[in-house]
Motif scaffolding. Structure first.
Motif, short mmCIF file in Angstrom:
data_model
loop_
_atom_site.label_atom_id
_atom_site.label_comp_id
_atom_site.label_asym_id
_atom_site.label_seq_id
_atom_site.Cartn_x
_atom_site.Cartn_y
_atom_site.Cartn_z
N ALA A 186 0.82 -1.22 0.00
CA ALA A 186 0.00 0.00 0.00
C ALA A 186 0.85 1.26 0.00
O ALA A 186 0.52 2.25 -0.68
CB ALA A 186 -0.93 -0.01 1.21
N GLU A 195 -3.05 -0.33 -9.96
CA GLU A 195 -4.28 -0.99 -9.54
C GLU A 195 -3.90 -2.25 -8.79
O GLU A 195 -3.12 -3.06 -9.28
CB GLU A 195 -5.12 -1.32 -10.78
N CYS A 196 -4.42 -2.42 -7.58
CA CYS A 196 -4.01 -3.53 -6.72
C CYS A 196 -5.13 -4.55 -6.57
O CYS A 196 -6.28 -4.19 -6.35
CB CYS A 196 -3.59 -3.01 -5.35
N LEU A 216 -8.28 -4.94 1.35
CA LEU A 216 -8.75 -3.97 0.35
C LEU A 216 -8.88 -2.58 0.97
O LEU A 216 -8.57 -1.57 0.32
CB LEU A 216 -10.08 -4.43 -0.24
N GLY A 217 -9.31 -2.52 2.24
CA GLY A 217 -9.43 -1.23 2.91
C GLY A 217 -8.09 -0.53 3.06
O GLY A 217 -7.98 0.68 2.84
N ARG A 220 -7.06 0.81 -0.38
CA ARG A 220 -7.88 1.95 -0.81
C ARG A 220 -7.57 3.20 0.00
O ARG A 220 -7.55 4.31 -0.54
CB ARG A 220 -9.36 1.58 -0.71
N GLU A 221 -7.31 3.03 1.30
CA GLU A 221 -6.94 4.18 2.13
C GLU A 221 -5.64 4.81 1.66
O GLU A 221 -5.44 6.02 1.83
CB GLU A 221 -6.79 3.74 3.59
N HIS A 224 -5.05 3.53 -3.63
CA HIS A 224 -5.06 2.58 -4.74
C HIS A 224 -6.48 2.20 -5.13
O HIS A 224 -7.36 2.07 -4.27
CB HIS A 224 -4.33 1.29 -4.35
N LYS A 225 -6.71 1.99 -6.40
CA LYS A 225 -7.89 1.27 -6.85
C LYS A 225 -7.65 -0.19 -6.50
O LYS A 225 -6.63 -0.76 -6.88
CB LYS A 225 -8.09 1.44 -8.35
N ALA A 226 -8.56 -0.81 -5.75
CA ALA A 226 -8.30 -2.16 -5.26
C ALA A 226 -9.54 -3.03 -5.39
O ALA A 226 -10.66 -2.58 -5.16
CB ALA A 226 -7.84 -2.11 -3.80
N GLU A 227 -9.31 -4.27 -5.77
CA GLU A 227 -10.37 -5.27 -5.80
C GLU A 227 -9.76 -6.62 -5.50
O GLU A 227 -8.53 -6.79 -5.54
CB GLU A 227 -11.09 -5.29 -7.15
#
Length: 285
Positions: A186, A195-196, A216-217, A220-221, A224-227
């Motif tokens: 992160a 993108e992660c 994922l949290g 994103r914090e 990053h775009k994360a999925e």
């Protein structure tokens, strides 16, 4: 003393990509870059020939002298080839914008030499030997599993062609050290703007959904775009399927954690998995 990105250069077809990935990492991390060529002058020798009982009247001594001379000539050629490879790598890195690349030519065996440099490293970049690559023992691929087992710095194993990573996948198992890996991913400048993706290979249950949500949290914090996803089954198969489905450019794995991922990395399938991967693999220790 700043920690360097260290790139191990040999005569294989991977060296150009090693140079490109190392330059990319050096620039992204703001870390100095060192190219290393390790000359193992005895790597092609299968052992001293047994000449007892076959030679006489000093012929054995003369032949041993000639063999020694050949060894010295081979060592000189190896050093010169290594010097030229290092010069070419440094010039390529400078063209890509690296201002402080240095070169080092060292004698010894590859794994022991790299372990000796470990305290100077921030990241080690190496090539992965494919099926069509040179099979000689001195090439980097033959040492792949030993390097993974013995090094304690992050290792980036790269394919033969460079592509700047835009989509990164981390194999996650919910362990304490795996969480550290997510936190590193992160905040690392190496993955700024990437993108992660997070893949947890295990049963899809409430506990694992919480683990995936945490990972994922964190990503994103950090912006990053994360999925991500939870997949059951074989770890290697699940990772390769996810890579193909999402056009992943780089895989992050840790030599830690629960049994399936740990076995994949430090068990008998390590070398096969790394060599078969078509994308770079960053191994965290």
């Amino acid at each position: 003393m700043p920690e360097h990105v260290v790139a191990a250069i040999d005569g294989s077809r991977f060296s150009q990509a090693v140079c490109d990935y190392a330059a990319w990492a050096s620039l992204a991390l703001g870390a100095p870059l060192t190219f290393v060529h390790v000359a193992d002058n005895h790597s092609e020798v299968s052992g001293e020939p047994d000449l007892s009982g076959q030679l006489f009247f000093g012929a054995r001594e003369r032949l041993l002298e000639e063999l020694l001379g050949l060894d010295e000539k081979r060592a000189k050629v190896n050093r010169e080839q290594g010097r030229l490879m290092l010069e070419a790598a440094r010039a390529r890195a400078v063209e890509e914008g690296v201002s402080d690349a240095v070169t080092r030519q060292l004698n010894g065996t590859l794994v022991e030499t790299l372990v000796g440099l470990e305290n100077e490293m921030r990241l080690l970049v190496m090539g992965k030997r494919g099926e069509t690559a040179h099979q000689a023992s001195e090439h980097l691929g033959s040492n792949l599993e030993r390097v993974v087992r013995e090094m304690h710095r992050p290792i980036l194993m790269v394919p033969a062609t460079f592509k700047q990573p835009e989509k990164v996948l981390i194999a996650y198992d919910g362990s304490k050290t795996a969480r550290k890996g997510v936190e590193m991913l992160a905040r690392s400048p190496l993955f700024a703007g990437s993108e992660c993706h997070v893949l947890l290979v295990d049963t899809d249950n409430a506990e694992n959904r919480l683990e995936l949500g945490w990972a994922l949290g964190i990503l994103r914090e950090a912006g990053h775009k994360a999925e991500g996803a939870i997949r059951n089954g074989n770890v290697d198969d699940a990772l390769q399927t996810y890579e193909q489905e999402h056009a992943i450019d780089l895989l992050v794995m840790g030599a830690y954690g629960h049994s399936r991922i740990r076995h994949l990395l430090v068990g008998s399938t390590t070398t096969a998995m790394l060599r078969s991967s078509r994308i770079p693999v960053l191994i965290l220790r």
